[in-house]
Design a protein around this motif. Structure first.
Motif, short mmCIF file in Angstrom:
data_model
loop_
_atom_site.label_atom_id
_atom_site.label_comp_id
_atom_site.label_asym_id
_atom_site.label_seq_id
_atom_site.Cartn_x
_atom_site.Cartn_y
_atom_site.Cartn_z
N ILE A 64 0.84 -1.21 0.00
CA ILE A 64 0.00 0.00 0.00
C ILE A 64 0.87 1.25 0.00
O ILE A 64 0.57 2.24 -0.70
CB ILE A 64 -0.96 0.00 1.21
N SER A 65 1.95 1.23 0.74
CA SER A 65 2.86 2.36 0.78
C SER A 65 3.43 2.65 -0.61
O SER A 65 3.54 3.81 -1.03
CB SER A 65 4.00 2.08 1.76
N TYR A 66 3.75 1.59 -1.34
CA TYR A 66 4.30 1.75 -2.70
C TYR A 66 3.25 2.35 -3.63
O TYR A 66 3.53 3.27 -4.41
CB TYR A 66 4.78 0.40 -3.22
N LEU A 67 2.02 1.80 -3.57
CA LEU A 67 0.94 2.33 -4.41
C LEU A 67 0.67 3.81 -4.10
O LEU A 67 0.48 4.63 -5.00
CB LEU A 67 -0.34 1.51 -4.21
N ALA A 68 0.67 4.14 -2.80
CA ALA A 68 0.43 5.52 -2.39
C ALA A 68 1.48 6.45 -2.97
O ALA A 68 1.18 7.53 -3.50
CB ALA A 68 0.41 5.62 -0.86
N LYS A 69 2.73 6.03 -2.89
CA LYS A 69 3.84 6.85 -3.42
C LYS A 69 3.70 7.05 -4.92
O LYS A 69 3.84 8.16 -5.44
CB LYS A 69 5.16 6.17 -3.08
N LYS A 70 3.42 5.98 -5.65
CA LYS A 70 3.37 6.05 -7.10
C LYS A 70 2.11 6.75 -7.62
O LYS A 70 2.10 7.28 -8.73
CB LYS A 70 3.46 4.64 -7.70
N LEU A 71 1.04 6.74 -6.82
CA LEU A 71 -0.22 7.37 -7.24
C LEU A 71 -0.38 8.79 -6.69
O LEU A 71 -1.46 9.37 -6.77
CB LEU A 71 -1.41 6.50 -6.80
N GLY A 72 0.68 9.32 -6.10
CA GLY A 72 0.59 10.67 -5.55
C GLY A 72 -0.30 10.75 -4.33
O GLY A 72 -0.91 11.79 -4.06
N ASP A 73 -0.40 9.64 -3.61
CA ASP A 73 -1.16 9.56 -2.34
C ASP A 73 -2.67 9.78 -2.52
O ASP A 73 -3.35 10.18 -1.57
CB ASP A 73 -0.60 10.56 -1.32
N LYS A 74 -3.19 9.52 -3.70
CA LYS A 74 -4.63 9.65 -3.89
C LYS A 74 -5.11 8.71 -5.00
O LYS A 74 -4.31 8.31 -5.86
CB LYS A 74 -5.02 11.09 -4.21
N GLY A 75 -6.39 8.37 -4.95
CA GLY A 75 -6.97 7.53 -5.98
C GLY A 75 -7.73 6.35 -5.39
O GLY A 75 -7.69 6.10 -4.18
N ASP A 76 -8.43 5.63 -6.25
CA ASP A 76 -9.22 4.47 -5.85
C ASP A 76 -8.46 3.19 -6.18
O ASP A 76 -7.97 3.02 -7.31
CB ASP A 76 -10.56 4.46 -6.57
N ILE A 77 -8.38 2.29 -5.21
CA ILE A 77 -7.67 1.03 -5.43
C ILE A 77 -8.56 -0.15 -5.04
O ILE A 77 -9.57 0.02 -4.34
CB ILE A 77 -6.34 0.97 -4.65
N VAL A 78 -8.16 -1.34 -5.49
CA VAL A 78 -8.86 -2.58 -5.15
C VAL A 78 -7.84 -3.57 -4.60
O VAL A 78 -6.64 -3.44 -4.86
CB VAL A 78 -9.60 -3.18 -6.37
N MET A 79 -8.32 -4.55 -3.84
CA MET A 79 -7.42 -5.55 -3.27
C MET A 79 -7.97 -6.95 -3.50
O MET A 79 -9.14 -7.23 -3.18
CB MET A 79 -7.21 -5.31 -1.77
N MET A 80 -7.12 -7.82 -4.04
CA MET A 80 -7.47 -9.23 -4.24
C MET A 80 -6.91 -10.06 -3.11
O MET A 80 -5.69 -10.08 -2.89
CB MET A 80 -6.92 -9.72 -5.57
N HIS A 81 -7.79 -10.74 -2.39
CA HIS A 81 -7.39 -11.56 -1.25
C HIS A 81 -7.02 -12.97 -1.69
O HIS A 81 -7.54 -13.48 -2.69
CB HIS A 81 -8.55 -11.68 -0.26
N GLY A 82 -6.17 -13.61 -0.88
CA GLY A 82 -5.88 -15.02 -1.06
C GLY A 82 -6.98 -15.87 -0.44
O GLY A 82 -8.09 -15.39 -0.19
#
Length: 240
Positions: A87-105
């Motif tokens: 999540i930290s990586y996604l936040a950094k690359k997306l400029g700390d904003k935006g809509d995301i989804v998560m696929m669980h195991g």
């Protein structure tokens, strides 16, 4: 070296079924094996098997997944940390904003639970990064592809990033995104599998968080050997 020659390993695959894995452990107890190294399919469902092994006097070392019942030792990754890193990586690359989804195991497996916990704890630090959908794809590439297709239909143009809790699901999500022509959606996987690393190097997968399964497996065998020799072992051996 001589001791290694005397080791004979029996390999079983639970095929994602706690019932099948339970039956396999009962067979191993009947075969009077000296020790068991177990990757539990579910934390709660496999705990009675851990207790049965202990009652039979069989040393038990869990690898990569925990059980509620405590084995002689546990060897594995810090899965909460992995979820946080993603999540930290996604936040950094997306400029700390935006809509995301998560696929669980697989639901209830400790890797799924802990990666989810770590991801959600990290999300609290990024209030403008919104988790708009989450669902299991059972660690499976094809299921992940279908799930991603459904999400693209349900959330048209909204999804900026995906955290898939393993590389197989990440690659399934990537396939659906490529088919839909969505090259701007960032996908982060987990495991550092050869396919996952190749997709990163090809510029398709944004990142994968690498586990070290060879080290986990080797440490599991080493720890089981120590228990058999009567040596003291730690309750947990975390692998970075």
């Amino acid at each position: 070296e001589f001791r290694r020659v005397l080791f004979r390993s029996i390999m079983n695959d639970g095929m994602g079924s706690a019932d099948k894995q339970t039956s396999q452990i009962e067979t191993l107890i009947a075969q009077k094996v000296d020790a068991v190294i177990l990757q539990p399919i579910e934390a709660d469902a496999m705990s009675p098997s851990v207790k049965k092994l202990q009652a039979a006097g069989v040393p038990i070392v869990n690898v990569n997944s925990i059980t509620t019942a405590q084995p002689d030792a546990y060897v594995g990754s810090r899965d909460e940390e992995a979820g946080s890193i993603a999540i930290s990586y996604l936040a950094k690359k997306l400029g700390d904003k935006g809509d995301i989804v998560m696929m669980h195991g697989h639901p209830g497996q400790s890797a799924e639970v802990q990666r989810t916990d770590g991801a959600k704890e990290e999300l609290k630090k990024h209030p403008n990064l919104k988790l708009i959908a989450e669902q299991t794809a059972e660690w499976n590439r094809n299921q992940a592809m279908n799930l991603m297709q459904n999400w693209l239909s349900a959330h048209q143009g909204k999804i900026a990033g995906v955290f898939a809790q393993n590389d197989e699901m990440a690659l399934g999500a990537l396939r659906a995104l490529q088919t839909a022509g969505k090259s701007d959606v960032m996908v982060v996987g987990f495991d550092g599998t050869p396919d996952g690393e190749k997709a990163v190097n090809d510029g398709k997968l944004a990142a994968t968080i690498a586990q070290l399964p060879d080290q986990i497996g080797a440490k599991g065998v080493e720890t089981a050997d120590k228990v058999l020799k009567g040596e003291k072992v730690q309750a947990k051996y975390p692998v970075d």
